[in-house]
Design a protein around this motif. Structure first.
Motif, PDB file in Angstrom:
ATOM      1  N   PHE A  11     -48.466  -7.952  25.679  1.00 24.05           N
ATOM      2  CA  PHE A  11     -49.093  -6.784  25.056  1.00 24.05           C
ATOM      3  C   PHE A  11     -48.182  -5.568  25.490  1.00 24.05           C
ATOM      4  O   PHE A  11     -47.590  -4.888  26.206  1.00 24.05           O
ATOM      5  N   ARG A  12     -48.419  -4.446  23.363  1.00 17.32           N
ATOM      6  CA  ARG A  12     -47.906  -3.461  23.543  1.00 17.32           C
ATOM      7  C   ARG A  12     -49.531  -2.763  23.841  1.00 17.32           C
ATOM      8  O   ARG A  12     -50.461  -2.888  22.795  1.00 17.32           O
ATOM      9  N   CYS A  13     -49.757  -1.674  24.656  1.00 18.42           N
ATOM     10  CA  CYS A  13     -51.211  -1.117  24.541  1.00 18.42           C
ATOM     11  C   CYS A  13     -51.304  -0.113  25.141  1.00 18.42           C
ATOM     12  O   CYS A  13     -50.395   0.179  25.937  1.00 18.42           O
ATOM     13  N   ARG A  18     -54.353  -0.546  29.832  1.00 15.88           N
ATOM     14  CA  ARG A  18     -54.115  -2.140  30.866  1.00 15.88           C
ATOM     15  C   ARG A  18     -54.634  -2.246  31.618  1.00 15.88           C
ATOM     16  O   ARG A  18     -54.969  -4.087  32.015  1.00 15.88           O
ATOM     17  N   LEU A  21     -57.680  -5.275  29.908  1.00 13.07           N
ATOM     18  CA  LEU A  21     -56.679  -6.555  29.841  1.00 13.07           C
ATOM     19  C   LEU A  21     -56.256  -7.307  30.332  1.00 13.07           C
ATOM     20  O   LEU A  21     -57.025  -8.554  30.646  1.00 13.07           O
ATOM     21  N   GLY A  39     -46.972  -1.559  28.598  1.00  6.34           N
ATOM     22  CA  GLY A  39     -47.571  -2.704  27.772  1.00  6.34           C
ATOM     23  C   GLY A  39     -48.141  -3.323  29.090  1.00  6.34           C
ATOM     24  O   GLY A  39     -48.096  -3.425  30.389  1.00  6.34           O
ATOM     25  N   LEU A  58     -58.912  -9.414  21.273  1.00  9.75           N
ATOM     26  CA  LEU A  58     -58.434  -8.418  21.219  1.00  9.75           C
ATOM     27  C   LEU A  58     -59.597  -7.849  19.740  1.00  9.75           C
ATOM     28  O   LEU A  58     -59.395  -6.759  19.168  1.00  9.75           O
ATOM     29  N   TYR A  61     -62.408  -5.589  21.167  1.00  6.96           N
ATOM     30  CA  TYR A  61     -61.334  -4.424  21.256  1.00  6.96           C
ATOM     31  C   TYR A  61     -60.445  -4.161  20.351  1.00  6.96           C
ATOM     32  O   TYR A  61     -59.540  -3.455  20.192  1.00  6.96           O
ATOM     33  N   THR A  64     -59.462   0.431  20.040  1.00  9.37           N
ATOM     34  CA  THR A  64     -57.786   0.066  20.893  1.00  9.37           C
ATOM     35  C   THR A  64     -56.561  -0.578  20.535  1.00  9.37           C
ATOM     36  O   THR A  64     -56.114  -1.920  19.538  1.00  9.37           O
ATOM     37  N   VAL A  66     -53.774  -2.130  20.069  1.00 11.07           N
ATOM     38  CA  VAL A  66     -52.850  -3.434  20.918  1.00 11.07           C
ATOM     39  C   VAL A  66     -52.241  -4.534  20.075  1.00 11.07           C
ATOM     40  O   VAL A  66     -53.272  -4.909  18.534  1.00 11.07           O
ATOM     41  N   THR A  67     -50.875  -4.091  20.511  1.00 10.68           N
ATOM     42  CA  THR A  67     -50.697  -5.769  19.619  1.00 10.68           C
ATOM     43  C   THR A  67     -49.683  -6.066  20.666  1.00 10.68           C
ATOM     44  O   THR A  67     -49.590  -6.357  22.136  1.00 10.68           O
ATOM     45  N   TYR A  68     -49.725  -7.481  19.695  1.00 12.40           N
ATOM     46  CA  TYR A  68     -48.774  -8.599  20.492  1.00 12.40           C
ATOM     47  C   TYR A  68     -48.474  -9.351  20.254  1.00 12.40           C
ATOM     48  O   TYR A  68     -47.915  -9.733  19.180  1.00 12.40           O
TER      49      TYR A  68
END
Length: 278
Positions: A11-13, A18, A21, A39, A58, A61, A64, A66-68
């Motif tokens: 995850f990039r967040c 964090r 998550l 992340g 996801l 949220y 927010t 967030v990518t993954y």
């Protein structure tokens, strides 16, 4: 050929998201997580991976950033992975939390050994650090302590090291029942009992002098009457697991029950509160 039996989700967040998550992923069965620079990496047995559950998380949220990405990984030596990513934690120069692969440091008054199967409950999480700070400033000698939502049992271990005569620690996550006793053994604990369940289902006998509850805002608000009923007059209630902007909601719930706010603590936008019961 080695069997592929894990799914890795990277995850990039934002940093402030964090911890939320981590908690959400634990509920979905992700049993190993490691923080990375921008992340989080989370791992789950391939047989338990559910794409729909991940997408639904996801969607909740969506506001927010967030990518993954996902990938398959072969069985790995998690101890080696933790040695690469896990550093000891220090609290006020008094207490040090380390893993089994770190050398002991006699300069600290208290040293706790935690086998870091999960990335929270090791002292790295801001709320755990804040709770430990409050504990170090509180008299535990001869006290009965209740650790609600104990996770790795790190707070229970510190309570015993601070002189508590009896500690009951519980959690409703099955991984706790596997990991917490291991950590009690690593720290040679003698006065801590671990139970699986919630405060409404476990076997609680008598009242407690100190209650530690590092969970989340909604659970704290819901269970506050239980904490009140199990805490002796003059007892100490320590709460964390919520952001600083939510602390007034907690205060508004606790004060009418006959408590006095004594201390507050903040770290990375998280909050911890210490109350005395009048």
């Amino acid at each position: 050929m080695a069997l592929i039996d894990f799914m890795a989700v990277t995850f990039r967040c934002p940093e402030e998201f964090r911890d939320i998550l981590i908690a959400e992923l634990a509920e979905l069965g992700y049993d190993t997580m490691m923080e990375i620079e921008d992340g989080l990496e989370a791992y789950i047995p391939e047989s338990d991976f559910n794409q729909e559950h991940l997408d639904e998380l996801l969607r909740r949220y969506a506001s927010t950033a967030v990518t993954y990405s996902t990938s398959r990984v072969v069985t790995r030596n998690w101890n080696e992975e933790w040695e690469k990513n896990y550093d000891p934690i220090e609290v006020d120069g008094i207490c040090r939390v380390r893993a089994v692969f770190h050398e002991a440091n006699p300069e600290f008054k208290y040293e706790i050994i935690i086998n870091p199967r999960m990335s929270f409950g090791t002292g790295h999480h801001s709320t755990t650090w804040l709770m430990m700070k409050h504990q170090l400033e509180t008299d535990h000698v001869g006290k009965r302590v209740l650790d609600a939502g104990c996770g790795t049992a790190i707070l229970a271990v510190l309570a015993e090291k601070l002189g508590a005569r009896e500690v009951l620690a519980y959690d409703n996550n099955s991984w706790t029942i596997e990991n917490a006793p291991e950590n009690l053994s690593l720290n040679n604990c003698q006065s801590i009992t671990i139970q699986e369940g919630t405060i409404s289902t476990i076997d609680i006998q008598g009242a407690y002098d100190i209650i530690l509850a590092n969970i989340n805002k909604n659970v704290l608000l819901e269970e506050m009457d239980y904490y009140n009923s199990y805490l002796v007059p003059g007892g100490v209630l320590m709460l964390s697991g919520f952001y600083d902007y939510d602390e007034q909601d907690i205060i508004n719930r606790v004060i009418p029950l006959g408590f006095e706010l004594v201390k507050t603590g903040h770290r990375n936008h998280w909050s911890a509160l210490l109350f005395h019961k009048k």
